[in-house]
Design a protein around this motif. Structure first.
Motif, PDB file in Angstrom:
ATOM      1  N   ASP A  80      -1.476   6.278  -8.614  1.00 23.61           N
ATOM      2  CA  ASP A  80      -2.452   5.525  -9.238  1.00 23.61           C
ATOM      3  C   ASP A  80      -2.268   4.166  -9.211  1.00 23.61           C
ATOM      4  O   ASP A  80      -2.898   3.172  -8.789  1.00 23.61           O
ATOM      5  CB  ASP A  80      -2.174   5.330 -10.672  1.00 23.61           C
ATOM      6  CG  ASP A  80      -2.462   7.081 -11.556  1.00 23.61           C
ATOM      7  OD1 ASP A  80      -3.419   7.841 -10.545  1.00 23.61           O
ATOM      8  OD2 ASP A  80      -2.186   7.663 -12.564  1.00 23.61           O
ATOM      9  N   LEU A  81      -1.255   3.918  -8.741  1.00 16.93           N
ATOM     10  CA  LEU A  81      -0.653   2.312  -8.568  1.00 16.93           C
ATOM     11  C   LEU A  81      -1.184   2.027  -7.042  1.00 16.93           C
ATOM     12  O   LEU A  81      -0.863   0.530  -6.363  1.00 16.93           O
ATOM     13  CB  LEU A  81       0.768   1.633  -8.929  1.00 16.93           C
ATOM     14  CG  LEU A  81       0.919   2.055 -10.629  1.00 16.93           C
ATOM     15  CD1 LEU A  81       2.559   2.041 -10.864  1.00 16.93           C
ATOM     16  CD2 LEU A  81      -0.074   1.163 -11.233  1.00 16.93           C
ATOM     17  N   GLY A  82      -1.020   2.759  -5.829  1.00 18.90           N
ATOM     18  CA  GLY A  82      -1.354   2.528  -4.337  1.00 18.90           C
ATOM     19  C   GLY A  82       0.165   2.351  -4.217  1.00 18.90           C
ATOM     20  O   GLY A  82       0.121   0.867  -3.256  1.00 18.90           O
ATOM     21  N   VAL A  83       1.606   2.725  -4.655  1.00 18.84           N
ATOM     22  CA  VAL A  83       2.753   1.928  -4.398  1.00 18.84           C
ATOM     23  C   VAL A  83       3.227   2.967  -3.506  1.00 18.84           C
ATOM     24  O   VAL A  83       2.879   4.397  -3.844  1.00 18.84           O
ATOM     25  CB  VAL A  83       3.306   1.576  -5.095  1.00 18.84           C
ATOM     26  CG1 VAL A  83       3.070   0.097  -5.480  1.00 18.84           C
ATOM     27  CG2 VAL A  83       4.065   2.253  -6.603  1.00 18.84           C
ATOM     28  N   SER A  84       4.559   3.461  -2.784  1.00 17.86           N
ATOM     29  CA  SER A  84       5.508   4.442  -2.596  1.00 17.86           C
ATOM     30  C   SER A  84       6.245   5.401  -3.758  1.00 17.86           C
ATOM     31  O   SER A  84       6.100   4.523  -4.263  1.00 17.86           O
ATOM     32  CB  SER A  84       6.364   3.943  -1.191  1.00 17.86           C
ATOM     33  OG  SER A  84       7.485   3.358  -2.246  1.00 17.86           O
ATOM     34  N   ARG A  85       5.881   6.334  -3.190  1.00 26.26           N
ATOM     35  CA  ARG A  85       6.894   6.891  -4.961  1.00 26.26           C
ATOM     36  C   ARG A  85       8.060   6.136  -4.927  1.00 26.26           C
ATOM     37  O   ARG A  85       8.157   6.507  -5.630  1.00 26.26           O
ATOM     38  CB  ARG A  85       6.288   8.445  -4.382  1.00 26.26           C
ATOM     39  CG  ARG A  85       6.943   9.538  -5.381  1.00 26.26           C
ATOM     40  CD  ARG A  85       6.780  10.869  -5.018  1.00 26.26           C
ATOM     41  NE  ARG A  85       7.949  12.103  -5.706  1.00 26.26           N
ATOM     42  CZ  ARG A  85       8.394  13.142  -5.782  1.00 26.26           C
ATOM     43  NH1 ARG A  85       7.182  13.772  -4.945  1.00 26.26           N
ATOM     44  NH2 ARG A  85       8.554  14.036  -6.740  1.00 26.26           N
ATOM     45  N   GLY A  86       9.176   6.335  -3.637  1.00 26.38           N
ATOM     46  CA  GLY A  86      10.366   6.184  -4.003  1.00 26.38           C
ATOM     47  C   GLY A  86      10.203   4.905  -4.606  1.00 26.38           C
ATOM     48  O   GLY A  86      11.367   4.273  -5.607  1.00 26.38           O
ATOM     49  N   LEU A  87       9.245   4.356  -4.793  1.00 23.27           N
ATOM     50  CA  LEU A  87       9.325   2.508  -5.616  1.00 23.27           C
ATOM     51  C   LEU A  87       9.361   3.465  -7.663  1.00 23.27           C
ATOM     52  O   LEU A  87      10.659   2.472  -8.436  1.00 23.27           O
ATOM     53  CB  LEU A  87       8.297   2.035  -5.460  1.00 23.27           C
ATOM     54  CG  LEU A  87       8.397   0.451  -4.571  1.00 23.27           C
ATOM     55  CD1 LEU A  87       7.384  -0.199  -4.623  1.00 23.27           C
ATOM     56  CD2 LEU A  87       9.962  -0.185  -4.248  1.00 23.27           C
TER      57      LEU A  87
END
Length: 497
Positions: A80-87
Protein backbone atom coordinates in the motif's frame (compact mmCIF):
# COMPACT_ATOMS: atom_id res chain seq x y z
CA UNK A 1 -2.89 8.48 -5.55
CA UNK A 2 -0.15 7.51 -3.13
CA UNK A 3 3.40 8.45 -4.06
CA UNK A 4 6.02 5.78 -4.57
CA UNK A 5 9.54 6.00 -3.20
CA UNK A 6 10.58 8.61 -5.77
CA UNK A 7 7.53 10.78 -5.11
CA UNK A 8 5.68 9.72 -8.29
CA UNK A 9 2.20 8.25 -8.25
CA UNK A 10 2.20 4.50 -8.08
CA UNK A 11 0.24 3.00 -11.01
CA UNK A 12 -2.73 0.89 -10.11
CA UNK A 13 -3.08 2.17 -6.52
CA UNK A 14 -6.69 3.00 -5.71
CA UNK A 15 -6.63 6.63 -4.43
CA UNK A 16 -8.00 6.29 -0.93
CA UNK A 17 -10.71 3.71 -1.83
CA UNK A 18 -8.78 0.63 -0.73
CA UNK A 19 -11.07 -2.37 -0.17
CA UNK A 20 -11.24 -3.42 3.47
CA UNK A 21 -9.74 -6.84 3.99
CA UNK A 22 -11.57 -9.37 6.03
CA UNK A 23 -10.65 -9.00 9.71
CA UNK A 24 -9.11 -5.53 9.29
CA UNK A 25 -10.27 -3.07 11.93
CA UNK A 26 -10.77 0.55 10.95
CA UNK A 27 -8.97 3.24 12.89
CA UNK A 28 -11.10 5.75 14.82
CA UNK A 29 -11.24 8.20 11.95
CA UNK A 30 -12.66 5.64 9.56
CA UNK A 31 -9.39 5.24 7.64
CA UNK A 32 -6.75 2.53 7.83
CA UNK A 33 -3.30 2.39 9.42
CA UNK A 34 -1.56 2.87 6.07
CA UNK A 35 -3.27 6.23 5.49
CA UNK A 36 -1.63 7.58 8.65
CA UNK A 37 1.76 6.60 7.29
CA UNK A 38 1.56 8.02 3.76
CA UNK A 39 3.57 11.20 4.56
CA UNK A 40 6.27 9.12 6.27
CA UNK A 41 6.52 6.82 3.28
CA UNK A 42 7.50 9.81 1.14
CA UNK A 43 10.48 10.67 3.36
CA UNK A 44 14.00 10.45 1.90
CA UNK A 45 15.26 6.89 1.72
CA UNK A 46 17.87 7.30 4.48
CA UNK A 47 15.25 8.47 6.99
CA UNK A 48 12.25 6.50 5.81
CA UNK A 49 12.50 3.66 8.32
CA UNK A 50 12.79 5.92 11.35
CA UNK A 51 10.10 8.24 10.02
CA UNK A 52 7.67 5.34 9.57
CA UNK A 53 8.35 4.14 13.10
CA UNK A 54 7.84 7.64 14.50
CA UNK A 55 4.58 8.12 12.59
CA UNK A 56 3.19 4.79 13.75
CA UNK A 57 4.28 5.47 17.33
CA UNK A 58 2.59 8.89 17.28
CA UNK A 59 -0.61 7.40 15.90
CA UNK A 60 -0.78 4.98 18.83
CA UNK A 61 0.08 7.63 21.41
CA UNK A 62 -2.48 10.09 20.08
CA UNK A 63 -5.28 7.49 20.05
CA UNK A 64 -5.81 7.56 16.30
CA UNK A 65 -4.94 3.87 16.50
CA UNK A 66 -6.74 2.59 19.58
CA UNK A 67 -5.81 -0.49 21.64
CA UNK A 68 -7.03 -3.65 19.94
CA UNK A 69 -6.77 -2.24 16.41
CA UNK A 70 -5.46 -4.92 14.05
CA UNK A 71 -2.84 -3.66 11.62
CA UNK A 72 -2.42 -4.86 8.04
CA UNK A 73 0.19 -7.52 7.46
CA UNK A 74 3.68 -6.28 6.67
CA UNK A 75 3.26 -7.47 3.07
CA UNK A 76 -0.04 -5.61 2.57
CA UNK A 77 1.14 -2.40 4.24
CA UNK A 78 4.39 -2.39 2.25
CA UNK A 79 2.44 -2.76 -0.97
CA UNK A 80 0.00 0.00 0.00
CA UNK A 81 2.79 2.43 0.88
CA UNK A 82 5.11 1.50 -1.95
CA UNK A 83 8.02 0.65 0.36
CA UNK A 84 10.00 -2.49 1.04
CA UNK A 85 8.46 -5.12 3.27
CA UNK A 86 11.63 -5.06 5.37
CA UNK A 87 10.93 -1.49 6.48
CA UNK A 88 7.47 -2.45 7.71
CA UNK A 89 8.72 -5.63 9.41
CA UNK A 90 11.45 -3.64 11.17
CA UNK A 91 8.93 -0.99 12.29
CA UNK A 92 6.52 -3.63 13.65
CA UNK A 93 9.33 -5.39 15.52
CA UNK A 94 10.68 -2.18 17.00
CA UNK A 95 7.31 -0.96 18.25
CA UNK A 96 6.44 -4.41 19.56
CA UNK A 97 9.66 -4.38 21.57
CA UNK A 98 8.75 -0.96 22.95
CA UNK A 99 5.23 -2.08 23.94
CA UNK A 100 3.23 -0.06 21.44
CA UNK A 101 2.22 -3.16 19.44
CA UNK A 102 1.68 -6.82 20.26
CA UNK A 103 1.83 -9.83 18.02
CA UNK A 104 1.55 -13.59 18.14
CA UNK A 105 2.57 -16.29 15.75
CA UNK A 106 -0.11 -16.55 13.09
CA UNK A 107 -2.43 -14.01 14.78
CA UNK A 108 -1.19 -10.78 13.17
CA UNK A 109 -0.10 -7.50 14.71
CA UNK A 110 -2.31 -5.43 17.00
CA UNK A 111 -2.12 -2.14 18.85
CA UNK A 112 -1.18 -2.93 22.43
CA UNK A 113 -2.95 -1.66 25.52
CA UNK A 114 0.12 -0.45 27.45
CA UNK A 115 0.00 3.06 26.05
CA UNK A 116 -1.91 5.73 27.93
CA UNK A 117 -2.45 9.24 26.66
CA UNK A 118 -0.39 11.92 28.28
CA UNK A 119 -1.66 13.67 31.40
CA UNK A 120 -3.75 16.77 31.31
CA UNK A 121 -2.10 19.49 29.29
CA UNK A 122 0.16 21.88 31.12
CA UNK A 123 -1.59 25.08 32.10
CA UNK A 124 -1.11 27.89 29.70
CA UNK A 125 1.29 30.69 30.52
CA UNK A 126 0.14 33.02 33.26
CA UNK A 127 -0.70 36.35 31.70
CA UNK A 128 2.18 38.66 32.44
CA UNK A 129 1.63 42.01 34.01
CA UNK A 130 2.85 44.90 31.92
CA UNK A 131 6.55 45.43 32.51
CA UNK A 132 7.26 48.46 34.68
CA UNK A 133 8.73 51.49 32.97
CA UNK A 134 11.32 51.75 35.76
CA UNK A 135 12.08 48.86 38.10
CA UNK A 136 13.69 49.75 41.44
CA UNK A 137 13.42 46.24 42.90
CA UNK A 138 16.76 45.21 44.45
CA UNK A 139 19.17 42.38 43.76
CA UNK A 140 19.92 42.95 40.08
CA UNK A 141 23.36 43.81 38.71
CA UNK A 142 23.92 45.60 35.41
CA UNK A 143 24.35 42.73 32.97
CA UNK A 144 25.58 45.10 30.27
CA UNK A 145 28.77 45.46 32.31
CA UNK A 146 29.66 41.82 31.71
CA UNK A 147 33.18 41.87 30.17
CA UNK A 148 32.40 40.00 26.98
CA UNK A 149 35.71 40.80 25.30
CA UNK A 150 37.93 39.75 28.21
CA UNK A 151 35.80 36.69 28.95
CA UNK A 152 35.85 35.62 25.31
CA UNK A 153 39.63 36.03 25.17
CA UNK A 154 39.96 33.90 28.31
CA UNK A 155 37.78 31.21 26.74
CA UNK A 156 39.88 31.11 23.57
CA UNK A 157 43.12 30.91 25.53
CA UNK A 158 41.82 28.15 27.80
CA UNK A 159 40.41 26.10 24.92
CA UNK A 160 43.75 26.26 23.17
CA UNK A 161 45.76 25.10 26.15
CA UNK A 162 43.50 22.94 28.30
CA UNK A 163 44.72 19.31 28.32
CA UNK A 164 42.22 16.65 27.32
CA UNK A 165 42.26 15.07 30.78
CA UNK A 166 40.93 18.32 32.28
CA UNK A 167 37.61 17.72 30.49
CA UNK A 168 36.92 14.59 32.51
CA UNK A 169 34.78 14.60 35.66
CA UNK A 170 36.29 17.31 37.85
CA UNK A 171 37.16 17.17 41.51
CA UNK A 172 33.80 17.93 43.19
CA UNK A 173 35.55 20.65 45.19
CA UNK A 174 36.48 22.39 41.93
CA UNK A 175 39.55 22.53 39.69
CA UNK A 176 42.71 22.97 41.77
CA UNK A 177 43.75 25.97 39.69
CA UNK A 178 40.47 27.78 40.33
CA UNK A 179 40.45 26.98 44.04
CA UNK A 180 43.98 28.33 44.40
CA UNK A 181 43.12 31.48 42.42
CA UNK A 182 39.96 32.11 44.44
CA UNK A 183 41.72 31.44 47.75
CA UNK A 184 44.38 34.05 46.90
CA UNK A 185 41.72 36.53 45.73
CA UNK A 186 39.53 36.15 48.82
CA UNK A 187 42.50 36.35 51.17
CA UNK A 188 43.67 39.56 49.52
CA UNK A 189 40.32 41.29 49.03
CA UNK A 190 38.15 39.99 51.87
CA UNK A 191 40.62 39.03 54.59
CA UNK A 192 39.43 35.44 54.88
CA UNK A 193 41.50 32.43 55.87
CA UNK A 194 41.31 30.57 52.59
CA UNK A 195 42.89 27.15 52.36
CA UNK A 196 42.23 25.83 48.81
CA UNK A 197 41.56 22.38 50.28
CA UNK A 198 38.67 23.83 52.28
CA UNK A 199 37.20 25.76 49.37
CA UNK A 200 34.35 24.23 47.35
CA UNK A 201 33.30 25.73 44.01
CA UNK A 202 29.49 25.86 43.90
CA UNK A 203 26.68 26.92 41.61
CA UNK A 204 26.18 30.14 43.53
CA UNK A 205 25.33 30.90 47.15
CA UNK A 206 22.07 28.97 46.92
CA UNK A 207 23.86 25.69 46.30
CA UNK A 208 26.43 26.49 49.00
CA UNK A 209 23.58 27.04 51.46
CA UNK A 210 21.92 23.82 50.33
CA UNK A 211 25.11 21.81 50.85
CA UNK A 212 25.52 23.17 54.37
CA UNK A 213 21.84 22.62 55.15
CA UNK A 214 21.97 18.97 54.12
CA UNK A 215 25.11 18.33 56.15
CA UNK A 216 23.69 20.07 59.22
CA UNK A 217 20.48 18.09 58.94
CA UNK A 218 22.58 14.94 58.85
CA UNK A 219 24.15 16.08 62.13
CA UNK A 220 20.74 16.26 63.76
CA UNK A 221 20.11 19.99 63.44
CA UNK A 222 16.47 20.88 62.81
CA UNK A 223 16.41 24.67 62.92
CA UNK A 224 18.54 27.55 61.69
CA UNK A 225 18.40 31.22 62.57
CA UNK A 226 17.95 33.85 59.88
CA UNK A 227 18.05 37.63 60.07
CA UNK A 228 14.73 39.48 60.32
CA UNK A 229 14.39 41.43 58.10
CA UNK A 230 16.45 39.37 55.72
CA UNK A 231 16.83 37.80 52.32
CA UNK A 232 13.73 35.96 51.08
CA UNK A 233 16.00 33.28 49.58
CA UNK A 234 17.61 31.76 52.66
CA UNK A 235 14.48 30.50 54.39
CA UNK A 236 13.07 28.36 51.55
CA UNK A 237 16.52 26.85 50.88
CA UNK A 238 16.93 25.71 54.47
CA UNK A 239 13.31 24.54 54.54
CA UNK A 240 14.01 22.29 51.55
CA UNK A 241 16.86 20.75 53.58
CA UNK A 242 14.51 19.91 56.44
CA UNK A 243 15.59 22.82 58.64
CA UNK A 244 13.01 25.06 60.27
CA UNK A 245 13.61 28.78 59.90
CA UNK A 246 13.82 30.81 63.12
CA UNK A 247 13.50 34.57 62.56
CA UNK A 248 15.91 36.60 64.69
CA UNK A 249 15.57 40.37 65.09
CA UNK A 250 18.27 42.97 64.48
CA UNK A 251 19.32 46.03 66.40
CA UNK A 252 21.59 48.87 65.35
CA UNK A 253 24.74 46.69 65.55
CA UNK A 254 23.57 43.48 63.88
CA UNK A 255 21.78 40.41 65.18
CA UNK A 256 20.32 41.09 68.63
CA UNK A 257 22.17 38.72 70.94
CA UNK A 258 19.58 38.00 73.63
CA UNK A 259 16.92 36.69 71.19
CA UNK A 260 19.66 34.61 69.54
CA UNK A 261 20.69 33.06 72.85
CA UNK A 262 17.09 32.29 73.79
CA UNK A 263 16.25 30.78 70.39
CA UNK A 264 18.04 27.48 70.96
CA UNK A 265 19.47 27.41 67.43
CA UNK A 266 23.09 26.45 66.86
CA UNK A 267 23.37 27.72 63.28
CA UNK A 268 22.64 31.21 62.03
CA UNK A 269 22.75 32.74 58.54
CA UNK A 270 24.15 36.27 58.47
CA UNK A 271 25.17 39.09 56.13
CA UNK A 272 27.58 40.95 58.48
CA UNK A 273 29.52 43.11 56.01
CA UNK A 274 26.35 44.70 54.56
CA UNK A 275 23.18 43.33 56.10
CA UNK A 276 20.44 42.65 53.61
CA UNK A 277 18.22 44.57 53.38
CA UNK A 278 18.79 47.13 56.18
CA UNK A 279 22.25 48.08 54.88
CA UNK A 280 24.00 48.14 58.26
CA UNK A 281 27.43 46.65 58.88
CA UNK A 282 27.82 44.56 62.02
CA UNK A 283 29.81 46.44 64.65
CA UNK A 284 33.14 45.08 65.88
CA UNK A 285 31.54 44.38 69.25
CA UNK A 286 28.67 42.45 67.69
CA UNK A 287 31.04 40.38 65.57
CA UNK A 288 32.92 39.39 68.71
CA UNK A 289 29.70 38.58 70.58
CA UNK A 290 28.42 36.48 67.69
CA UNK A 291 31.60 34.41 67.56
CA UNK A 292 31.57 33.98 71.35
CA UNK A 293 28.02 32.65 71.07
CA UNK A 294 29.03 30.19 68.33
CA UNK A 295 31.88 28.84 70.45
CA UNK A 296 29.68 28.53 73.52
CA UNK A 297 27.09 26.34 71.76
CA UNK A 298 29.54 24.55 69.41
CA UNK A 299 27.59 26.24 66.68
CA UNK A 300 28.13 27.63 63.19
CA UNK A 301 27.79 31.09 61.65
CA UNK A 302 27.10 31.05 57.91
CA UNK A 303 28.38 34.26 56.33
CA UNK A 304 26.79 35.32 53.04
CA UNK A 305 29.19 37.94 51.65
CA UNK A 306 26.83 38.76 48.80
CA UNK A 307 28.25 42.20 47.93
CA UNK A 308 31.25 42.60 50.23
CA UNK A 309 33.42 44.13 47.48
CA UNK A 310 31.13 47.09 46.92
CA UNK A 311 31.86 49.73 49.56
CA UNK A 312 31.96 53.32 48.32
CA UNK A 313 32.96 55.53 51.24
CA UNK A 314 35.94 53.54 52.53
CA UNK A 315 37.70 50.21 52.15
CA UNK A 316 35.33 47.26 52.69
CA UNK A 317 35.24 45.73 56.15
CA UNK A 318 36.91 42.32 56.12
CA UNK A 319 34.85 39.15 56.29
CA UNK A 320 33.80 37.70 59.64
CA UNK A 321 35.30 34.33 58.67
CA UNK A 322 38.83 35.68 59.08
CA UNK A 323 38.29 35.92 62.85
CA UNK A 324 37.38 32.26 63.36
CA UNK A 325 37.53 29.93 60.31
CA UNK A 326 36.41 26.95 62.42
CA UNK A 327 33.13 28.60 63.45
CA UNK A 328 32.26 30.48 60.26
CA UNK A 329 31.33 29.04 56.87
CA UNK A 330 31.92 31.73 54.24
CA UNK A 331 30.12 31.90 50.90
CA UNK A 332 29.97 34.30 47.97
CA UNK A 333 29.57 34.33 44.20
CA UNK A 334 30.15 36.28 40.98
CA UNK A 335 26.42 36.95 40.54
CA UNK A 336 26.74 40.67 41.34
CA UNK A 337 30.22 41.24 39.91
CA UNK A 338 29.91 39.29 36.63
CA UNK A 339 26.50 37.71 36.02
CA UNK A 340 24.13 35.40 37.93
CA UNK A 341 23.74 33.28 34.79
CA UNK A 342 27.30 31.99 35.21
CA UNK A 343 26.09 30.06 38.30
CA UNK A 344 29.47 30.21 40.00
CA UNK A 345 30.26 30.77 43.65
CA UNK A 346 32.34 29.37 46.49
CA UNK A 347 32.06 27.99 49.97
CA UNK A 348 34.87 28.03 52.54
CA UNK A 349 34.04 25.23 54.94
CA UNK A 350 35.23 24.70 58.53
CA UNK A 351 37.66 21.79 58.56
CA UNK A 352 35.35 19.42 60.43
CA UNK A 353 32.69 19.70 57.70
CA UNK A 354 34.83 19.58 54.56
CA UNK A 355 34.56 15.88 53.74
CA UNK A 356 30.79 15.77 54.20
CA UNK A 357 30.20 18.92 52.14
CA UNK A 358 32.41 17.62 49.34
CA UNK A 359 30.56 14.29 49.33
CA UNK A 360 27.22 16.11 49.13
CA UNK A 361 28.55 18.18 46.24
CA UNK A 362 29.71 15.03 44.46
CA UNK A 363 26.32 13.29 44.76
CA UNK A 364 24.35 16.38 43.73
CA UNK A 365 26.09 17.18 40.43
CA UNK A 366 29.59 15.63 40.20
CA UNK A 367 31.09 19.12 40.21
CA UNK A 368 30.77 22.36 38.26
CA UNK A 369 31.56 22.45 34.51
CA UNK A 370 35.32 22.08 34.09
CA UNK A 371 35.64 24.47 31.15
CA UNK A 372 33.83 27.30 32.96
CA UNK A 373 36.04 26.78 35.99
CA UNK A 374 39.21 26.91 33.90
CA UNK A 375 38.06 30.13 32.24
CA UNK A 376 37.28 31.70 35.61
CA UNK A 377 40.69 30.69 36.96
CA UNK A 378 42.41 32.33 33.97
CA UNK A 379 40.21 35.41 34.38
CA UNK A 380 41.19 35.80 38.03
CA UNK A 381 44.89 35.02 37.55
CA UNK A 382 45.33 37.63 34.81
CA UNK A 383 43.77 40.38 36.97
CA UNK A 384 40.68 40.67 34.77
CA UNK A 385 38.39 40.02 37.72
CA UNK A 386 39.96 42.84 39.75
CA UNK A 387 39.50 45.17 36.79
CA UNK A 388 35.85 44.11 36.51
CA UNK A 389 35.27 44.83 40.20
CA UNK A 390 36.75 48.30 39.82
CA UNK A 391 34.56 48.94 36.80
CA UNK A 392 31.42 47.87 38.68
CA UNK A 393 32.38 49.91 41.74
CA UNK A 394 32.68 53.10 39.68
CA UNK A 395 29.36 52.54 37.94
CA UNK A 396 27.42 51.54 41.04
CA UNK A 397 28.82 54.34 43.19
CA UNK A 398 27.73 56.88 40.56
CA UNK A 399 24.24 55.39 40.38
CA UNK A 400 23.86 55.37 44.15
CA UNK A 401 24.81 59.05 44.27
CA UNK A 402 22.32 59.85 41.50
CA UNK A 403 19.52 58.03 43.35
CA UNK A 404 20.26 59.75 46.66
CA UNK A 405 20.34 63.11 44.92
CA UNK A 406 17.07 62.52 43.05
CA UNK A 407 15.30 61.51 46.27
CA UNK A 408 16.56 64.62 48.03
CA UNK A 409 15.25 66.79 45.18
CA UNK A 410 11.82 65.22 44.71
CA UNK A 411 11.12 63.91 48.23
CA UNK A 412 12.63 66.41 50.69
CA UNK A 413 13.25 65.00 54.13
CA UNK A 414 14.02 61.47 52.89
CA UNK A 415 16.50 59.61 55.11
CA UNK A 416 18.88 57.15 53.44
CA UNK A 417 19.83 54.46 55.93
CA UNK A 418 22.71 52.01 55.99
CA UNK A 419 26.30 52.28 54.86
CA UNK A 420 27.34 53.47 51.40
CA UNK A 421 27.70 50.02 49.90
CA UNK A 422 26.05 47.35 47.83
CA UNK A 423 23.45 47.53 45.10
CA UNK A 424 20.49 49.01 47.01
CA UNK A 425 19.58 51.64 49.59
CA UNK A 426 16.99 51.87 52.33
CA UNK A 427 15.06 55.10 51.89
CA UNK A 428 12.66 56.31 54.59
CA UNK A 429 10.30 58.92 53.19
CA UNK A 430 8.50 61.24 55.63
CA UNK A 431 5.03 60.25 56.83
CA UNK A 432 3.33 62.84 54.63
CA UNK A 433 3.99 60.61 51.62
CA UNK A 434 2.18 57.67 53.19
CA UNK A 435 0.48 55.47 53.95
CA UNK A 436 2.94 52.99 52.53
CA UNK A 437 0.43 50.76 50.71
CA UNK A 438 -1.07 53.77 48.94
CA UNK A 439 2.40 54.98 47.95
CA UNK A 440 3.25 51.59 46.42
CA UNK A 441 -0.09 51.40 44.59
CA UNK A 442 0.42 54.87 43.16
CA UNK A 443 3.91 53.91 42.04
CA UNK A 444 2.59 50.82 40.31
CA UNK A 445 -0.01 52.88 38.45
CA UNK A 446 2.76 55.21 37.35
CA UNK A 447 4.79 52.28 35.97
CA UNK A 448 7.39 52.17 38.74
CA UNK A 449 8.13 48.86 40.51
CA UNK A 450 9.13 49.08 44.18
CA UNK A 451 9.78 46.83 47.13
CA UNK A 452 9.17 47.89 50.73
CA UNK A 453 11.20 46.98 53.78
CA UNK A 454 8.06 45.37 55.23
CA UNK A 455 8.17 42.77 52.44
CA UNK A 456 11.46 41.50 53.91
CA UNK A 457 10.19 41.36 57.49
CA UNK A 458 9.03 38.02 58.84
CA UNK A 459 6.95 39.44 61.65
CA UNK A 460 3.27 40.00 60.94
CA UNK A 461 3.24 43.53 62.32
CA UNK A 462 3.16 45.18 58.90
CA UNK A 463 4.22 48.72 58.06
CA UNK A 464 4.62 51.15 60.95
CA UNK A 465 2.92 54.45 60.04
CA UNK A 466 5.27 56.27 62.41
CA UNK A 467 8.20 55.13 60.26
CA UNK A 468 6.82 56.72 57.12
CA UNK A 469 7.36 54.97 53.78
CA UNK A 470 10.33 52.55 53.95
CA UNK A 471 11.61 51.44 50.57
CA UNK A 472 14.34 49.03 49.45
CA UNK A 473 15.51 50.61 46.20
CA UNK A 474 17.85 48.80 43.84
CA UNK A 475 19.86 50.94 41.45
CA UNK A 476 22.77 48.92 40.04
CA UNK A 477 20.88 47.73 36.96
CA UNK A 478 19.54 51.19 36.06
CA UNK A 479 21.32 53.84 34.04
CA UNK A 480 21.57 57.23 35.79
CA UNK A 481 18.99 58.69 33.40
CA UNK A 482 16.54 55.89 34.26
CA UNK A 483 17.03 56.52 37.97
CA UNK A 484 16.24 60.21 37.59
CA UNK A 485 13.25 59.44 35.41
CA UNK A 486 11.87 56.86 37.84
CA UNK A 487 12.07 59.14 40.87
CA UNK A 488 10.43 61.96 38.87
CA UNK A 489 7.61 59.62 37.83
CA UNK A 490 7.05 58.73 41.48
CA UNK A 491 6.97 62.38 42.48
CA UNK A 492 4.46 63.27 39.77
CA UNK A 493 1.78 60.96 41.13
CA UNK A 494 2.37 60.78 44.86
CA UNK A 495 0.37 62.99 47.21
CA UNK A 496 1.99 64.83 50.08
CA UNK A 497 4.45 66.89 48.05
Amino acid sequence: MAPNETGAERPGHPGGKRRQKAGATPSPGGGFAWELLLPAAAAPARRRGRTLQSALRDAVRSGRLTPGTRLPSSRELAADLGVSRGLITEAYEQLTAEGYLRSGRGSGTWVGDAVRPGGSPAPGPVPERPSPVVDFRPGKPDLSLFPRGAWGAAQRTVLGSLPHRALSYPDPRGLPGLRSALAALLTRRRGVVADPDRLVVCSGVTQATTLLGLVLHGHGERSVGVEDPGSPVHGPVFDACGLRMTALPLDGEGLAMEPLRRSGVRTVMTTPSHQFPTGIAYSARRRTELLDWARSVSGLVVEDDYDGDFRYDRAPVGALQGLDPDRVAYTGSVSKSLAPGLRMGWLLVPGQLVDEVVERKRTIDLGNPALDQAVMAHFVERGDYDRQLRRCQRAYRERRDVLVGALAEHFPGTEVRGIAAGLHIIARLPRRYGPEDRFVATAREAGVALRTLAEHEMSAAGPDPAEGVRLVLGYAHLAPSEIVRGVAMLAAGVPGR
